[in-house]
Motif scaffolding. Sequence first.
Motif, PDB file in Angstrom:
ATOM      1  N   TYR A  26       0.980  -1.355  -0.093  1.00 39.94           N
ATOM      2  CA  TYR A  26      -0.018   0.094  -0.051  1.00 39.94           C
ATOM      3  C   TYR A  26       0.907   1.183  -0.015  1.00 39.94           C
ATOM      4  CZ  TYR A  26      -3.095  -3.804   1.883  1.00 39.94           C
ATOM      5  OH  TYR A  26      -3.961  -4.829   2.176  1.00 39.94           O
ATOM      6  N   ASN A  27       0.355   2.399  -0.294  1.00 38.88           N
ATOM      7  CA  ASN A  27       0.945   3.764  -0.530  1.00 38.88           C
ATOM      8  C   ASN A  27       0.963   4.254   0.825  1.00 38.88           C
ATOM      9  OD1 ASN A  27       2.452   5.900  -1.355  1.00 38.88           O
ATOM     10  ND2 ASN A  27       0.580   6.927  -2.178  1.00 38.88           N
ATOM     11  N   ARG A  28       1.896   3.703   1.779  1.00 37.57           N
ATOM     12  CA  ARG A  28       1.785   4.036   3.142  1.00 37.57           C
ATOM     13  C   ARG A  28       3.067   3.276   3.737  1.00 37.57           C
ATOM     14  NH1 ARG A  28      -1.836   1.134   7.103  1.00 37.57           N
ATOM     15  NH2 ARG A  28      -3.492  -0.004   5.915  1.00 37.57           N
ATOM     16  N   VAL A  29       3.282   3.510   4.977  1.00 37.99           N
ATOM     17  CA  VAL A  29       4.570   3.019   5.767  1.00 37.99           C
ATOM     18  C   VAL A  29       3.950   2.412   7.260  1.00 37.99           C
ATOM     19  CG1 VAL A  29       6.127   4.513   4.705  1.00 37.99           C
ATOM     20  CG2 VAL A  29       5.121   5.398   7.046  1.00 37.99           C
ATOM     21  N   ILE A  30       4.816   1.561   7.802  1.00 40.41           N
ATOM     22  CA  ILE A  30       4.658   0.913   8.842  1.00 40.41           C
ATOM     23  C   ILE A  30       5.967   1.181   9.654  1.00 40.41           C
ATOM     24  CG2 ILE A  30       2.866  -0.462   8.141  1.00 40.41           C
ATOM     25  CD1 ILE A  30       5.179  -2.779   8.838  1.00 40.41           C
ATOM     26  N   GLU A  31       5.939   0.869  11.097  1.00 33.77           N
ATOM     27  CA  GLU A  31       7.096   1.014  11.746  1.00 33.77           C
ATOM     28  C   GLU A  31       7.671  -0.594  12.170  1.00 33.77           C
ATOM     29  OE1 GLU A  31       6.939   5.224  13.615  1.00 33.77           O
ATOM     30  OE2 GLU A  31       6.363   3.729  14.931  1.00 33.77           O
ATOM     31  N   LYS A  32       8.873  -0.680  12.326  1.00 37.22           N
ATOM     32  CA  LYS A  32       9.820  -1.907  12.597  1.00 37.22           C
ATOM     33  C   LYS A  32      10.472  -1.253  14.031  1.00 37.22           C
ATOM     34  CE  LYS A  32      13.294  -3.292  10.593  1.00 37.22           C
ATOM     35  NZ  LYS A  32      14.431  -3.894   9.637  1.00 37.22           N
ATOM     36  N   TYR A 212       0.360 -14.987   4.392  1.00 32.92           N
ATOM     37  CA  TYR A 212      -0.709 -14.353   5.027  1.00 32.92           C
ATOM     38  C   TYR A 212      -0.619 -13.211   5.899  1.00 32.92           C
ATOM     39  CZ  TYR A 212      -4.759 -14.314   8.134  1.00 32.92           C
ATOM     40  OH  TYR A 212      -6.215 -13.758   8.595  1.00 32.92           O
ATOM     41  N   LEU A 213       0.404 -13.374   6.511  1.00 31.50           N
ATOM     42  CA  LEU A 213       0.900 -12.254   7.506  1.00 31.50           C
ATOM     43  C   LEU A 213       1.299 -10.857   6.836  1.00 31.50           C
ATOM     44  CD1 LEU A 213       3.234 -14.138  10.199  1.00 31.50           C
ATOM     45  CD2 LEU A 213       0.616 -13.019  10.665  1.00 31.50           C
ATOM     46  N   LEU A 214       2.159 -11.124   6.125  1.00 32.88           N
ATOM     47  CA  LEU A 214       2.626  -9.595   5.450  1.00 32.88           C
ATOM     48  C   LEU A 214       1.688  -8.708   5.171  1.00 32.88           C
ATOM     49  CD1 LEU A 214       6.216 -10.996   4.397  1.00 32.88           C
ATOM     50  CD2 LEU A 214       5.749  -9.786   6.505  1.00 32.88           C
ATOM     51  N   PRO A 215       0.985  -9.078   4.049  1.00 32.13           N
ATOM     52  CA  PRO A 215      -0.034  -7.991   3.616  1.00 32.13           C
ATOM     53  C   PRO A 215      -0.934  -7.357   4.786  1.00 32.13           C
ATOM     54  CG  PRO A 215       0.049 -10.061   2.362  1.00 32.13           C
ATOM     55  CD  PRO A 215       0.658 -10.137   3.584  1.00 32.13           C
ATOM     56  N   ARG A 216      -1.083  -8.042   5.806  1.00 32.56           N
ATOM     57  CA  ARG A 216      -1.876  -7.867   6.925  1.00 32.56           C
ATOM     58  C   ARG A 216      -1.323  -6.856   7.987  1.00 32.56           C
ATOM     59  NH1 ARG A 216      -3.641 -12.031   4.523  1.00 32.56           N
ATOM     60  NH2 ARG A 216      -5.792 -12.330   4.033  1.00 32.56           N
ATOM     61  N   LYS A 254      11.524  -8.105   1.203  1.00 33.03           N
ATOM     62  CA  LYS A 254      11.970  -8.950  -0.143  1.00 33.03           C
ATOM     63  C   LYS A 254      10.910  -9.617  -0.898  1.00 33.03           C
ATOM     64  CE  LYS A 254      16.557 -10.727   1.713  1.00 33.03           C
ATOM     65  NZ  LYS A 254      17.437 -11.774   2.026  1.00 33.03           N
ATOM     66  N   HIS A 255       9.760  -9.656  -0.033  1.00 34.37           N
ATOM     67  CA  HIS A 255       8.676 -10.350  -0.812  1.00 34.37           C
ATOM     68  C   HIS A 255       8.039  -9.402  -1.731  1.00 34.37           C
ATOM     69  CE1 HIS A 255       6.470  -8.127   1.904  1.00 34.37           C
ATOM     70  NE2 HIS A 255       5.246  -8.167   1.359  1.00 34.37           N
ATOM     71  N   LEU A 256       8.598  -8.172  -1.715  1.00 34.64           N
ATOM     72  CA  LEU A 256       7.898  -7.093  -2.738  1.00 34.64           C
ATOM     73  C   LEU A 256       8.972  -6.771  -3.972  1.00 34.64           C
ATOM     74  CD1 LEU A 256       6.334  -4.380  -0.351  1.00 34.64           C
ATOM     75  CD2 LEU A 256       5.233  -6.364  -1.519  1.00 34.64           C
ATOM     76  N   GLU A 257       9.991  -7.451  -3.874  1.00 41.61           N
ATOM     77  CA  GLU A 257      11.070  -7.113  -4.776  1.00 41.61           C
ATOM     78  C   GLU A 257      10.612  -7.325  -6.163  1.00 41.61           C
ATOM     79  OE1 GLU A 257      14.592  -9.410  -3.567  1.00 41.61           O
ATOM     80  OE2 GLU A 257      15.213  -7.728  -2.281  1.00 41.61           O
ATOM     81  N   ASN A 258       9.794  -8.145  -6.362  1.00 46.19           N
ATOM     82  CA  ASN A 258       9.541  -8.690  -7.743  1.00 46.19           C
ATOM     83  C   ASN A 258       7.905  -8.495  -8.117  1.00 46.19           C
ATOM     84  OD1 ASN A 258      11.955  -9.931  -8.657  1.00 46.19           O
ATOM     85  ND2 ASN A 258      11.685 -11.826  -7.385  1.00 46.19           N
ATOM     86  N   SER A 259       7.325  -7.600  -6.993  1.00 45.86           N
ATOM     87  CA  SER A 259       5.772  -7.579  -7.339  1.00 45.86           C
ATOM     88  C   SER A 259       5.759  -6.108  -8.249  1.00 45.86           C
ATOM     89  CB  SER A 259       5.268  -7.399  -5.899  1.00 45.86           C
ATOM     90  OG  SER A 259       5.650  -6.183  -5.314  1.00 45.86           O
TER      91      SER A 259
END
Length: 259
Positions: A26-32, A212-216, A254-259
């Motif tokens: 999504y066009n927003r950020v989260i925090e780690k 399952y986890l990452l998009p949410r 990493k899971h978004l690298e080829n998306s």
Amino acid sequence: MYRNSEPSKCDPPGTFREVVAHPGGYNRVIEKAIMMEHRFAFVFWMKWKRALQQRSWLRQPAPTLVTIDWHRDLAPPEDHHKRQLEKLDPSNLSDTANYVWAQFAHTNDGHILSAAWLNLIGDIVLLKNAAGPLRDTFTDREDNSHQIFEFRTYKRFEEFLTGRDDHNIFLDIDLDYFIHGKGNVFYPGTFKPYSETEIKAVIDHQSPVFDYLLPRTDGLTIAQEPSYCGGIANSCSILKVVNNQLFDDHNNWKHLENS
């Protein structure tokens, strides 16, 4: 007590916070947020739930907490702590951090149900290394029921989690999960860290669990807990593998690298 000059912006002691892209693309950020002591995750859950509500991004009463931990950090708050928790100002992160530091148990096992008491988190899904599978219910101050699901085996955790329909998740990883034995530094020789291969089998961005986890996921907390990882060197080694499983060298997912 000294007042913090920026009470709404400060981070708890012993924590490191980074802003990363939302793993859902999504066009927003989260925090780690990475912390030495697990109990300070409470501060970030309070901050993040408030932000989700303010931005109308919260699509369920409270985010589901998915936590990976050796221990069951599910000690319920006592009555006097419940009263104190209810007086916390969600906009004052400094006071909240001070309260967590001074009043939460230093065994770091009371933060989850304290957060549930305030409805900062909803249901709790735990992958653990201690005891067998359990299911329980915790009732918060407003009589909301929080379902608690605990799993000892990864396969059952995966089957249950991927069958849910969550919209908002806080992902929480305690690095002491990746220890064979109890890992306490006061009992040397009684534990051994997971191998890199074993860690990667749990934290794998290509697995059904993380698919399952990452998009949410609307926030990621990682507890180093060196006292239960056999020391800081073990904790840092485990952290490096966990982080590299999810992020590249530029802190991109990493899971978004080829998306």
